[in-house]
Design a protein around this motif. Structure first.
Motif, mmCIF file in Angstrom:
data_model
loop_
_atom_site.group_PDB
_atom_site.id
_atom_site.type_symbol
_atom_site.label_atom_id
_atom_site.label_comp_id
_atom_site.label_asym_id
_atom_site.label_seq_id
_atom_site.Cartn_x
_atom_site.Cartn_y
_atom_site.Cartn_z
ATOM 1 N N ALA A 20 -4.929 2.821 7.891
ATOM 2 C CA ALA A 20 -3.971 2.326 7.040
ATOM 3 C C ALA A 20 -4.071 0.832 6.841
ATOM 4 C CB ALA A 20 -2.599 2.599 7.926
ATOM 5 N N GLU A 21 -4.622 0.236 7.880
ATOM 6 C CA GLU A 21 -4.515 -1.345 7.641
ATOM 7 C C GLU A 21 -5.480 -1.574 6.540
ATOM 8 O OE1 GLU A 21 -5.229 -5.602 9.845
ATOM 9 O OE2 GLU A 21 -5.450 -3.562 11.149
ATOM 10 N N GLY A 22 -6.706 -1.049 6.540
ATOM 11 C CA GLY A 22 -7.847 -1.245 5.433
ATOM 12 C C GLY A 22 -7.254 -0.842 4.294
ATOM 13 N N LEU A 23 -6.720 0.310 4.282
ATOM 14 C CA LEU A 23 -6.108 0.838 2.841
ATOM 15 C C LEU A 23 -5.187 0.295 2.322
ATOM 16 C CD1 LEU A 23 -6.336 3.249 0.924
ATOM 17 C CD2 LEU A 23 -4.838 4.589 2.397
ATOM 18 N N ILE A 24 -4.235 -0.534 3.073
ATOM 19 C CA ILE A 24 -3.241 -1.192 2.483
ATOM 20 C C ILE A 24 -3.731 -2.317 1.899
ATOM 21 C CG2 ILE A 24 -1.262 -2.811 3.238
ATOM 22 C CD1 ILE A 24 -0.432 -0.436 5.066
ATOM 23 N N GLU A 25 -4.700 -3.127 2.744
ATOM 24 C CA GLU A 25 -5.409 -4.400 2.034
ATOM 25 C C GLU A 25 -6.067 -3.893 0.853
ATOM 26 O OE1 GLU A 25 -8.118 -5.953 4.995
ATOM 27 O OE2 GLU A 25 -6.412 -6.528 6.430
ATOM 28 N N GLU B 139 3.859 -3.568 11.801
ATOM 29 C CA GLU B 139 3.552 -4.832 12.526
ATOM 30 C C GLU B 139 2.825 -5.843 11.481
ATOM 31 O OE1 GLU B 139 2.106 -3.918 16.051
ATOM 32 O OE2 GLU B 139 3.994 -3.543 17.032
ATOM 33 N N LEU B 140 2.150 -4.905 10.490
ATOM 34 C CA LEU B 140 1.078 -5.415 9.416
ATOM 35 C C LEU B 140 1.759 -6.404 8.642
ATOM 36 C CD1 LEU B 140 -0.996 -2.543 8.026
ATOM 37 C CD2 LEU B 140 -1.602 -3.985 9.947
ATOM 38 N N PRO B 141 1.364 -7.576 8.183
ATOM 39 C CA PRO B 141 1.991 -8.968 7.279
ATOM 40 C C PRO B 141 2.259 -8.101 5.964
ATOM 41 C CG PRO B 141 -0.322 -9.231 7.531
ATOM 42 C CD PRO B 141 -0.152 -8.056 8.546
ATOM 43 N N ASP B 142 3.459 -8.414 5.466
ATOM 44 C CA ASP B 142 3.687 -7.831 3.788
ATOM 45 C C ASP B 142 3.834 -6.453 3.950
ATOM 46 O OD1 ASP B 142 3.520 -10.704 3.054
ATOM 47 O OD2 ASP B 142 1.338 -10.512 2.782
ATOM 48 N N VAL B 143 4.242 -5.697 4.994
ATOM 49 C CA VAL B 143 4.524 -4.420 5.128
ATOM 50 C C VAL B 143 5.858 -3.974 5.461
ATOM 51 C CG1 VAL B 143 3.568 -2.152 5.640
ATOM 52 C CG2 VAL B 143 2.263 -3.915 4.997
ATOM 53 N N LYS B 144 6.573 -3.199 4.868
ATOM 54 C CA LYS B 144 7.793 -2.891 5.213
ATOM 55 C C LYS B 144 7.789 -1.169 5.399
ATOM 56 C CE LYS B 144 12.405 -2.787 6.050
ATOM 57 N NZ LYS B 144 12.945 -3.117 7.098
ATOM 58 N N VAL B 145 7.937 -0.669 6.557
ATOM 59 C CA VAL B 145 7.903 0.769 6.757
ATOM 60 C C VAL B 145 9.335 1.258 6.862
ATOM 61 C CG1 VAL B 145 7.597 2.674 8.377
ATOM 62 C CG2 VAL B 145 5.944 0.841 8.030
ATOM 63 N N ARG B 146 9.578 2.166 5.669
ATOM 64 C CA ARG B 146 10.818 2.789 5.812
ATOM 65 C C ARG B 146 10.858 4.307 5.918
ATOM 66 N NH1 ARG B 146 15.658 1.445 4.392
ATOM 67 N NH2 ARG B 146 15.834 1.605 2.277
ATOM 68 N N ARG C 126 6.059 -7.404 -1.472
ATOM 69 C CA ARG C 126 5.459 -6.715 -0.358
ATOM 70 C C ARG C 126 5.047 -5.242 -0.475
ATOM 71 N NH1 ARG C 126 11.035 -7.276 0.264
ATOM 72 N NH2 ARG C 126 10.653 -9.076 1.492
ATOM 73 N N VAL C 127 4.418 -4.629 0.503
ATOM 74 C CA VAL C 127 4.036 -3.159 0.625
ATOM 75 C C VAL C 127 5.327 -2.328 1.321
ATOM 76 C CG1 VAL C 127 2.384 -1.349 1.051
ATOM 77 C CG2 VAL C 127 1.791 -3.810 0.327
ATOM 78 N N TYR C 128 5.741 -1.225 0.450
ATOM 79 C CA TYR C 128 6.814 -0.426 1.197
ATOM 80 C C TYR C 128 6.179 0.859 1.576
ATOM 81 C CZ TYR C 128 10.595 -3.887 -0.440
ATOM 82 O OH TYR C 128 11.150 -4.738 -0.658
ATOM 83 N N TRP C 129 6.065 1.105 2.812
ATOM 84 C CA TRP C 129 5.670 2.328 3.124
ATOM 85 C C TRP C 129 6.361 3.225 3.690
ATOM 86 C CZ3 TRP C 129 0.168 3.180 3.699
ATOM 87 C CH2 TRP C 129 -0.256 4.002 4.774
ATOM 88 N N TYR C 130 6.473 4.581 3.009
ATOM 89 C CA TYR C 130 7.637 5.415 3.155
ATOM 90 C C TYR C 130 7.049 6.773 3.915
ATOM 91 C CZ TYR C 130 9.977 2.525 -0.198
ATOM 92 O OH TYR C 130 10.696 1.709 -0.801
#
Length: 301
Positions: free
Chosen positions: A66-71, A109-116, A88-92
């Motif tokens: 997920a970290e690599g994919l979000i980057e 916990e990743l920077p610029d990511v908000k998990v909802r 930011r990136v919103y992850w639902y």
């Protein structure tokens, strides 16, 4: 006549002043960079990327970096929205009782990511995710927090979210995942967005890998009994108490029968490791695990 000339002069001065203010405002707006955000429907992502790369939609059968994919998604957005900055990136995603899994906690916990989180029902179906996406899209657009939204999803229920954001002036760009056969995004959604983009196999290959047979069997092997799971819960409780002491226990007991999210997730992860069996979607076994954990702690107080 002199009074009329004075009035006209005053009116002209006010018009000049208004024009000056408008020019200054437009100049400030021109200097303000546009802002974009990325909205990821994780249910769609896992299903479509899993099928594309690993040949299955079963999350237990493959690993996702997920970290690599979000980057990679952030980099792609940077090239698409060249003169814009990322909000930011919103992850639902869905989770039982909306409690983060270990994987979701790592993503959060990743920077610029908000998990909802929406809920996850007994059939492992997400509930409430589409409404969360709509709420965020609409709110950010209404407050002019974003000018562009990259939406990675495919559900027709997202149409209302797109319309809400567009109603406040934001542009919504639909990102999809290449489908090996047919289409994996609803046509009404394709009709409503401002642009469409498809991410192909090469994009996802570095971040999705099928698990080995041994790893998959460990997640889907013989189902333990409730007593087995309860015993493991008691084992973990004994270890927890030895590490944290009776003071921590006194703080924990008033919350019975509920555990704090971090404790509950640590309990789940450790239990799955000991049992070599996935308890995701196993509500009765999860209850037995917590019963065993609480039973031991209460017996020691």
């Amino acid at each position: 006549m002199e009074v009329m000339n004075d009035d006209l002069a005053a009116l002209g001065a006010r018009i000049d002043r208004t024009n000056e203010l408008l020019e200054r405002m437009l100049a400030e707006v021109a200097k303000t960079p546009s802002t974009h955000a990325i909205f990821v429907d994780a249910g769609y992502l896992y299903a479509a990327a899993g099928r594309l790369v690993a040949g299955t939609e079963d999350r237990r059968a493959f690993d996702l970096d997920a970290e690599g994919l979000i980057e990679a998604l952030i980099d792609r957005a940077r090239s698409v929205f060249a003169d814009s900055r990322l909000l930011r990136v919103y992850w639902y995603d869905g989770a039982r009782r909306r409690i983060h899994t270990a994987e979701q906690q790592t993503i959060a916990e990743l920077p610029d990511v908000k998990v909802r989180l929406g809920n996850l029902n007994a059939n492992n179906q997400q509930k409430g995710v589409d409404s969360l996406i709509r709420s965020d899209l609409e709110s950010l657009a209404r407050h002019r927090a974003i000018s562009d939204a990259a939406l990675l999803g495919g559900d027709e229920d997202l149409v209302s979210a797109v319309e809400a954001a567009q109603g406040y002036g934001a542009r919504v760009h639909l990102w999809g995942i290449e489908a090996p056969d047919g289409r994996n995004q609803a046509e009404p959604l394709l009709w409503e967005v401002d642009s469409q983009r498809t991410l192909d196999l090469d994009f996802f290959k570095p971040y999705v890998s099928r698990r080995t047979s041994a790893a998959y069997e460990a997640a889907t092997g013989t189902r333990p009994t409730r007593e087995d799971v309860r015993f493991v819960g008691a084992q973990i409780a004994a270890k927890w108490l030895a590490a944290r002491g009776r003071e921590a226990l006194a703080d924990l007991l008033p919350g019975h029968p509920y555990l704090p999210g971090s404790v509950d997730q640590d309990l789940l992860v450790e239990a799955e490791g000991l049992l070599q069996y996935s308890l995701r979607g196993q509500a009765d076994l999860r209850r037995a695990l917590r019963d065993g954990f609480w039973g031991h702690l209460q017996g020691q107080y």
